[in-house]
Write an enzyme that holds these catalytic residues in place. Structure first.
Site, PDB file in Angstrom:
ATOM      1  N   GLU A  72     -59.571  90.029 -33.763  1.00 48.97           N
ATOM      2  CA  GLU A  72     -59.276  89.782 -35.175  1.00 48.97           C
ATOM      3  C   GLU A  72     -59.505  91.018 -36.028  1.00 48.97           C
ATOM      4  O   GLU A  72     -58.727  91.303 -36.947  1.00 48.97           O
ATOM      5  CB  GLU A  72     -60.127  88.609 -35.681  1.00 48.97           C
ATOM      6  CG  GLU A  72     -59.686  87.247 -35.184  1.00 48.97           C
ATOM      7  CD  GLU A  72     -60.133  86.953 -33.760  1.00 48.97           C
ATOM      8  OE1 GLU A  72     -59.647  85.966 -33.176  1.00 48.97           O
ATOM      9  OE2 GLU A  72     -60.973  87.725 -33.234  1.00 48.97           O
ATOM     10  N   HIS A 141     -64.759  75.946 -33.605  1.00 51.12           N
ATOM     11  CA  HIS A 141     -63.320  75.780 -33.814  1.00 51.12           C
ATOM     12  C   HIS A 141     -63.015  74.669 -34.817  1.00 51.12           C
ATOM     13  O   HIS A 141     -61.895  74.177 -34.866  1.00 51.12           O
ATOM     14  CB  HIS A 141     -62.620  75.469 -32.489  1.00 51.12           C
ATOM     15  CG  HIS A 141     -62.730  76.534 -31.458  1.00 51.12           C
ATOM     16  ND1 HIS A 141     -63.873  76.737 -30.730  1.00 51.12           N
ATOM     17  CD2 HIS A 141     -61.839  77.477 -31.045  1.00 51.12           C
ATOM     18  CE1 HIS A 141     -63.682  77.748 -29.895  1.00 51.12           C
ATOM     19  NE2 HIS A 141     -62.465  78.214 -30.075  1.00 51.12           N
TER      20      HIS A 141
END
Length: 335
Positions: A72, A141
């Site tokens: 990321e 998540h």
């Protein structure tokens, strides 16, 4: 108070899921502007982990639908550089929980570059990411951190609650010269509704939408809880007349629409799937108390996630993640 702030006229519509509406927005903006491109993990050949970008790789090729490494920090940073260089990247971060990995790129570069250069450097980048519980995906998540990005100067943050809003807000985000974080609730991808087919249709960032008018209590909701609130409002019809507002934009926040509604109903419930402390709920409450204190007939109520992480256990997750029953309880409490 407008219930249809979007432009232009939405006469021609088609039933779409949220997934299809987002894909349509991407396709229309990529057709409109060759500087728009998509990048992220598995967005190309695989079509995205939630199949949102399915088919775009075949249509636009690997120059405009770019798979990235699992980093990321790397690909968000690349998106920042691409935006500063004059293109319009749409960066997909698979789960919003991982945005912290790119904290430096977001907080010190993306958010501050235009300010640091005195407005001479634009930052037309859109970050799409998924969030929310309900899938048994455990804490790493299932988070809902959208408040972080609404709080940080230089960034805009939107949370569409309908397929129509999803398409219109994403198109506005891509056209914006400022960074926009576009948060997609994972449980909404199959939700369907009427969506304008006009390629010039957009939904303005910074404007809420009144999805259902009422006179007894206002429910201000985001994402999945918009649909849940509308169902509750229908169930309570004849007992309580509920107005439902899709907040849509966390920053800028449409205080005017909220104030107009609370002047009419005198009561408000704020429903957002994020921790209840120091977040979207608190900001809406603060603004209503500051601006409309004498319009209130009862204390405002918050519906959200307790100040905890989302558990992996299904029964515990069901207990933590807010739903329509929580909205119903808050409505009964406030009236």
């Amino acid at each position: 108070m407008s219930t249809q702030p979007d432009t232009p006229s939405a006469d021609s519509t088609e039933s779409m899921t949220v997934r299809e509406a987002i894909r349509a927005a991407l396709r229309e903006e990529m057709d409109r502007d060759e500087d728009v491109f998509v990048m992220g993990e598995d967005v190309g050949n695989y079509g995205g982990v939630f199949e949102v970008t399915d088919g775009l790789y075949e249509e636009y090729g690997d120059e405009r639908v770019r798979d990235t490494p699992i980093s990321e920090a790397g690909f968000v940073g690349a998106g920042v550089g691409a935006a500063a260089s004059g293109t319009r990247p749409v960066v997909e971060v698979m789960f919003s929980d991982f945005l912290g990995v790119a904290g430096e790129q977001i907080m010190n570069q993306m958010a501050k570059m235009r300010y640091m250069f005195g407005g001479k450097a634009e930052m037309p980048i859109t970050v799409r990411t998924t969030e929310g519980g309900g899938m048994g995906a455990a804490s790493q998540h299932s988070g809902t951190p959208h408040t972080w990005f609404a709080h940080f100067p230089g960034l805009k943050a939107v949370t569409p609650g309908t397929p129509k809003a999803a398409k219109g807000l994403l198109k506005s985000a891509i056209r914006s010269n400022d960074p926009v974080f576009f948060f997609e609730n994972k449980l909404m991808y199959e939700q369907d509704g009427e969506v304008p087919t006009d390629p010039s249709y957009t939904a303005p960032i910074g404007e809420a939408a009144v999805e259902r008018e009422g006179s007894d209590v206002t429910v201000v909701a985001t994402q999945r809880l918009v649909g849940e609130s509308l169902s509750v409002a229908d169930d309570l019809a004849g007992e309580v007349d509920v107005e439902v507002v899709d907040l849509r934009s966390l920053y800028p926040l449409d205080t005017e629409t909220l104030a107009d509604s609370i002047r009419k109903t005198g009561r408000m419930v704020i429903a957002d799937e994020s921790p209840v402390s120091y977040g979207v709920h608190a900001e809406v409450v603060s603004r209503m108390v500051e601006d409309e204190f004498f319009s209130l007939d009862a204390p405002l109520q918050r519906v959200g996630v307790p100040d905890t992480h989302v558990p992996f256990s299904t029964p515990l997750e069901d207990e933590v993640v807010p739903d329509g029953d929580d909205v119903r309880s808050a409505i009964h409490q406030v009236v």
